[in-house]
Design a protein around this motif. Structure first.
Motif, PDB file in Angstrom:
ATOM      1  N   VAL A 289      29.202  72.384  70.096  1.00 40.99           N
ATOM      2  CA  VAL A 289      28.227  73.460  69.929  1.00 40.99           C
ATOM      3  C   VAL A 289      27.075  73.359  70.924  1.00 40.99           C
ATOM      4  N   THR A 290      26.854  72.171  71.492  1.00 42.67           N
ATOM      5  CA  THR A 290      25.807  72.057  72.502  1.00 42.67           C
ATOM      6  C   THR A 290      26.317  72.426  73.893  1.00 42.67           C
ATOM      7  N   ALA A 291      27.626  72.648  74.029  1.00 41.57           N
ATOM      8  CA  ALA A 291      28.187  72.979  75.335  1.00 41.57           C
ATOM      9  C   ALA A 291      27.627  74.296  75.863  1.00 41.57           C
TER      10      ALA A 291
ATOM     11  N   TYR B 192      42.230  61.652  68.812  1.00 44.17           N
ATOM     12  CA  TYR B 192      41.585  62.962  68.959  1.00 44.17           C
ATOM     13  C   TYR B 192      40.091  62.815  69.260  1.00 44.17           C
ATOM     14  N   MET B 193      39.429  61.895  68.572  1.00 42.58           N
ATOM     15  CA  MET B 193      37.984  61.710  68.770  1.00 42.58           C
ATOM     16  C   MET B 193      37.699  61.235  70.198  1.00 42.58           C
ATOM     17  N   ASN B 194      38.513  60.311  70.715  1.00 45.16           N
ATOM     18  CA  ASN B 194      38.315  59.854  72.092  1.00 45.16           C
ATOM     19  C   ASN B 194      38.539  60.976  73.093  1.00 45.16           C
ATOM     20  N   LEU B 195      39.573  61.777  72.858  1.00 43.51           N
ATOM     21  CA  LEU B 195      39.831  62.917  73.729  1.00 43.51           C
ATOM     22  C   LEU B 195      38.673  63.905  73.685  1.00 43.51           C
ATOM     23  N   PHE B 196      38.101  64.077  72.501  1.00 41.25           N
ATOM     24  CA  PHE B 196      36.957  64.979  72.315  1.00 41.25           C
ATOM     25  C   PHE B 196      35.773  64.519  73.175  1.00 41.25           C
ATOM     26  N   VAL B 197      35.419  63.244  73.058  1.00 44.74           N
ATOM     27  CA  VAL B 197      34.283  62.719  73.814  1.00 44.74           C
ATOM     28  C   VAL B 197      34.569  62.756  75.313  1.00 44.74           C
ATOM     29  N   GLY B 198      35.784  62.383  75.714  1.00 38.98           N
ATOM     30  CA  GLY B 198      36.132  62.426  77.129  1.00 38.98           C
ATOM     31  C   GLY B 198      36.049  63.833  77.705  1.00 38.98           C
ATOM     32  N   SER B 199      36.506  64.823  76.952  1.00 34.91           N
ATOM     33  CA  SER B 199      36.438  66.214  77.412  1.00 34.91           C
ATOM     34  C   SER B 199      34.987  66.677  77.544  1.00 34.91           C
ATOM     35  N   MET B 200      34.147  66.298  76.582  1.00 35.17           N
ATOM     36  CA  MET B 200      32.743  66.689  76.645  1.00 35.17           C
ATOM     37  C   MET B 200      32.054  66.042  77.836  1.00 35.17           C
TER      38      MET B 200
ATOM     39  N   LEU C  80      36.189  72.404  87.045  1.00 32.48           N
ATOM     40  CA  LEU C  80      36.285  71.135  86.319  1.00 32.48           C
ATOM     41  C   LEU C  80      35.518  71.218  85.005  1.00 32.48           C
ATOM     42  N   LEU C  81      34.377  71.895  85.040  1.00 36.91           N
ATOM     43  CA  LEU C  81      33.629  72.124  83.800  1.00 36.91           C
ATOM     44  C   LEU C  81      34.475  72.904  82.808  1.00 36.91           C
ATOM     45  N   TYR C  82      35.217  73.889  83.318  1.00 38.03           N
ATOM     46  CA  TYR C  82      36.056  74.706  82.426  1.00 38.03           C
ATOM     47  C   TYR C  82      37.203  73.894  81.833  1.00 38.03           C
ATOM     48  N   LEU C  83      37.683  72.909  82.580  1.00 37.71           N
ATOM     49  CA  LEU C  83      38.708  72.017  82.038  1.00 37.71           C
ATOM     50  C   LEU C  83      38.160  71.254  80.830  1.00 37.71           C
ATOM     51  N   GLY C  84      36.974  70.681  80.980  1.00 43.23           N
ATOM     52  CA  GLY C  84      36.349  70.017  79.843  1.00 43.23           C
ATOM     53  C   GLY C  84      36.023  70.978  78.728  1.00 43.23           C
ATOM     54  N   TRP C  85      35.620  72.175  79.082  1.00 46.49           N
ATOM     55  CA  TRP C  85      35.284  73.236  78.121  1.00 46.49           C
ATOM     56  C   TRP C  85      36.482  73.550  77.226  1.00 46.49           C
ATOM     57  N   GLU C  86      37.649  73.732  77.846  1.00 47.70           N
ATOM     58  CA  GLU C  86      38.850  74.008  77.056  1.00 47.70           C
ATOM     59  C   GLU C  86      39.327  72.761  76.319  1.00 47.70           C
ATOM     60  N   GLY C  87      39.044  71.592  76.883  1.00 47.24           N
ATOM     61  CA  GLY C  87      39.408  70.352  76.207  1.00 47.24           C
ATOM     62  C   GLY C  87      38.687  70.189  74.879  1.00 47.24           C
ATOM     63  N   VAL C  88      37.393  70.473  74.848  1.00 48.33           N
ATOM     64  CA  VAL C  88      36.667  70.344  73.575  1.00 48.33           C
ATOM     65  C   VAL C  88      37.126  71.415  72.590  1.00 48.33           C
ATOM     66  N   GLY C  89      37.537  72.579  73.111  1.00 47.97           N
ATOM     67  CA  GLY C  89      38.075  73.603  72.225  1.00 47.97           C
ATOM     68  C   GLY C  89      39.368  73.168  71.574  1.00 47.97           C
ATOM     69  N   LEU C  90      40.250  72.545  72.369  1.00 52.22           N
ATOM     70  CA  LEU C  90      41.507  72.020  71.823  1.00 52.22           C
ATOM     71  C   LEU C  90      41.231  70.943  70.777  1.00 52.22           C
ATOM     72  N   CYS C  91      40.326  70.026  71.092  1.00 52.94           N
ATOM     73  CA  CYS C  91      40.036  68.921  70.164  1.00 52.94           C
ATOM     74  C   CYS C  91      39.401  69.423  68.873  1.00 52.94           C
ATOM     75  N   SER C  92      38.576  70.445  68.965  1.00 53.28           N
ATOM     76  CA  SER C  92      37.992  70.995  67.740  1.00 53.28           C
ATOM     77  C   SER C  92      39.091  71.541  66.836  1.00 53.28           C
TER      78      SER C  92
ATOM     79  N   LEU D 174      30.192  64.919  64.956  1.00 51.29           N
ATOM     80  CA  LEU D 174      30.422  64.919  66.397  1.00 51.29           C
ATOM     81  C   LEU D 174      30.330  66.326  66.970  1.00 51.29           C
ATOM     82  N   ILE D 175      30.911  67.301  66.276  1.00 49.36           N
ATOM     83  CA  ILE D 175      30.862  68.682  66.749  1.00 49.36           C
ATOM     84  C   ILE D 175      29.429  69.200  66.788  1.00 49.36           C
ATOM     85  N   HIS D 176      28.664  68.910  65.757  1.00 47.53           N
ATOM     86  CA  HIS D 176      27.348  69.520  65.603  1.00 47.53           C
ATOM     87  C   HIS D 176      26.245  68.774  66.338  1.00 47.53           C
ATOM     88  N   ALA D 177      26.419  67.464  66.542  1.00 46.48           N
ATOM     89  CA  ALA D 177      25.331  66.684  67.111  1.00 46.48           C
ATOM     90  C   ALA D 177      25.501  66.398  68.592  1.00 46.48           C
TER      91      ALA D 177
END
Length: 635
Positions: A265-267, A122-130, A141-153, A258-261
């Motif tokens: 949340v920085t997205a 999950y953590m790797n998927l999170f970083v890859g999506s960001m 493509l940005l929206y794909l990553g955007w939804e990816g970080v939402g899923l990982c959260s 990871l979420i906060h730093a």
């Protein structure tokens, strides 16, 4: 080296796939090697690309790399294209480097937990999506990553899913951020409908087209910027979509870091900075960004001052600090916002990781009033945590947070927004007060619990590195009044070529800047001193104020996050529950059965006409013909 850009987001995805497919068959050391190694190599590639980019800037101060065409529908052909400029390079370096330190820390923090390989997947998927979100050359493509970080959260907040409260927190985060995501999706539809592209950069991108086709203050510009702002509010936890973030502390502490730093949340901050032209074309929306950020930083600061849970204090702190970034974005201080993003990543990751050490050491105790005296039991953790708190509080001259927060306040004043400046200054006082309230209660005074576990090397190394960055990270941008040493702003300006004025008041009067800087110094020192006086030396005074009827009411109100959860429960949750309760009593099903019964009756009546006797059919046809002729004649 820039040709290796594609490896930066791909490597975390490869680590994710390997861990998903064979992670359960690997040893913990093998899982850690893949999970941490993939992010570590990505960080090394990021550093190499960054060095190449800065030593030999590409034409136009940007580099694009297309891997393949994603889809092609008529003239719409978005590609899997990565774009590297000053803005995306800064974000990439922070995400990969800080993300690597958090992953390294996690190998020890999660060692005794079940689901070890699942966690790192999950953590790797999170970083890859960001990273996909950051490097995307087009909004789809940005929206794909955007939804990816939402899923990982969702996956990581609810990592310990056997506890129903954790599942509820994960669903809450997923649902509330979907509100903002829906607004953002509508914004993308609007942009494509009128500009016929979702590419961001270049002469045919939305930024250049919007500037050439839309007038400042036009309805389309306002609508597009407002919808994108809605998306940013959800991801970055700003009013009125901030309620998910404190509850997101249900996940493991490295997830919180990871979420906060470095992610999630920085997205929203990145989205506004990346589409800055749309906001400059919609001054009303840009001012709303500043206003929302200002209100949010104050509201969250008040709530942080009343919390008992160490992680919730830091969560409200993040909401407040993101508010400062929104304030800077709202007055057009783009590089100042990104400067605070960088310094905040350092000291907020440090604080969360330090909190994780404390929580593990005290057998998962998170109430700061059950702590105390930790500076003797956990010396390295306490020193690094105090450095992080000092950076958060903007301790003058020796912490990175001082330089970035001071720059934001100066830009706000230079933008002729005195009321926003005053509230921002009040937020700085609150920040110093609640950050050192946490320090003095948890790390000083009398010990109230026994330390059962001390950190190892994998937890100490990230703390030490982040503590160093929280000190030296601010030295790349000194105040103008101190001299001409602003390499960060000069570097970031290349990412905003279409703006008429990147920084308001960038070279204002030195005397005015020094005066405001002096005020900021006094505010920080006063806040820390009050925390020392109230929470370490004179706690009776605090107890007396909090014990009064007004104090109790205010404390409860702030502790409950200013009642937003209560309001949303009344307006949105309870009506849905009420409708579900009605359906549970089968009233809706009764209505369905009633209509079905009526249809069955008509079906029975019409079936009676189907006898199979031809003579009766002929009589019916004749009778019908007579009736129709009679109606025509008589009419």
């Amino acid at each position: 080296m820039l040709e290796l850009l594609w490896l930066i987001p791909i490597l975390p995805f490869i680590g994710f796939l390997v861990l998903v497919l064979i992670g359960t068959r690997l040893s913990r050391a093998g899982v850690a090697a893949i999970g941490v190694g993939s992010i570590g190599i990505s960080a090394v590639v990021s550093l190499l690309c960054g060095f190449s980019f800065m030593s030999s800037p590409p034409p136009g101060d940007a580099f694009s790399q297309t891997l393949w065409t994603w889809m092609k529908v008529g003239s719409f052909a978005p590609g899997i294209t990565f774009h590297l400029d000053a803005l995306s390079l800064l974000m990439t370096l922070v995400v990969t480097v800080v993300g690597f330190l958090i992953h390294l820390y996690s190998t020890e923090y999660m060692n005794d937990e079940d689901g070890y390989s699942r966690f790192f997947a999950y953590m790797n998927l999170f970083v890859g999506s960001m990273l996909t979100l950051i490097l995307a050359d087009n909004l789809i493509l940005l929206y794909l990553g955007w939804e990816g970080v939402g899923l990982c959260s969702y996956l990581l907040i609810g990592f310990w899913y056997k506890d129903p409260a954790n599942g509820l927190a994960a669903r809450k985060a997923f649902t509330i951020t979907r509100v903002g995501d829906t607004a953002m999706a509508l914004g993308l539809f609007l942009l494509f409908a009128h500009l016929r592209t979702l590419n961001i950069h270049g002469d045919g991108g939305i930024l250049a087209l919007a500037m050439s086709q839309w007038m400042e203050g036009s309805g389309l510009a306002i609508a597009a910027a407002a919808l994108l702002l809605g998306g940013a509010l959800g991801k970055s936890g700003q009013l009125p979509l901030q309620t998910w973030l404190p509850d997101a502390m249900a996940g493991p502490t490295p997830v919180s870091a990871l979420i906060h730093a470095a992610t999630m949340v920085t997205a929203g901050v990145y989205l506004i900075a990346r589409t800055y032209v749309l906001f400059e074309l919609a001054p009303a929306v840009q001012f709303a960004v500043a206003l929302i950020g200002t209100i949010t930083l104050f509201v969250a600061g008040c709530s942080a001052l009343t919390q008992r849970d160490m992680k919730r204090i830091l969560a409200y702190s993040t909401i407040s600090q993101i508010g400062y970034m929104f304030l800077a974005l709202g007055v057009g201080a783009w590089s100042a916002a990104m400067f605070h993003f960088m310094t905040h990543a350092f000291f907020k990751a440090l604080l969360f990781l330090g909190a994780g050490v404390v929580i593990l050491a005290l057998h998962h105790e998170q109430d700061i009033f059950n702590m105390g005296g930790l500076r003797r039991a956990l010396p390295l953790t306490s020193k690094t945590f105090i450095i992080g708190a000092a950076a958060l509080a903007g301790f003058p001259f020796i912490t990175a947070g001082f330089y970035s927060k001071d720059l934001i306040l100066w830009k706000v004043w230079s933008a002729h927004q005195p009321w926003l400046y005053i509230v921002g200054l009040g937020g700085a006082l609150l920040t110093a007060l609640y950050s050192f309230r946490l320090v003095f209660i948890a790390f000083f005074g009398e010990a109230k619990s026994h330390v059962v576990k001390k950190p190892g090397a994998c937890m100490k190394i990230p703390l030490t590195i982040l503590a160093a960055l929280a000190i030296i990270g601010g030295l790349i941008e000194l105040p103008h009044a101190w001299g001409n040493w602003q390499p960060f702003s000069k570097f970031m300006e290349s990412a905003f070529p279409l703006t008429a004025s990147v920084e308001h008041g960038g070279h204002g009067k030195a005397a005015a800047e020094l005066i405001l800087q002096g005020i900021a110094v006094v505010v920080s020192v006063v806040g820390i001193s009050l925390a020392y006086l109230f929470f370490l030396r004179k706690q009776i005074f605090v107890e007396g104020v909090a014990g009064s009827s007004v104090g109790v009411a205010v404390h409860r109100f702030w502790f409950a996050g200013w009642g937003f959860d209560w309001l949303y429960d009344k307006v949105f949750v309870q009506p849905v529950v009420w409708a579900a309760r009605i359906n549970k009593n089968d009233i809706i099903d009764f209505i369905y059965r009633l209509f079905a019964g009526i249809i069955q009756i008509f079906h029975f009546i019409f079936c009676l006409t189907q006898t199979g006797r031809v003579r009766w059919y002929a009589v019916g046809i004749a009778f019908g013909a007579v009736v129709i002729v009679a109606m025509v004649v008589l009419s």
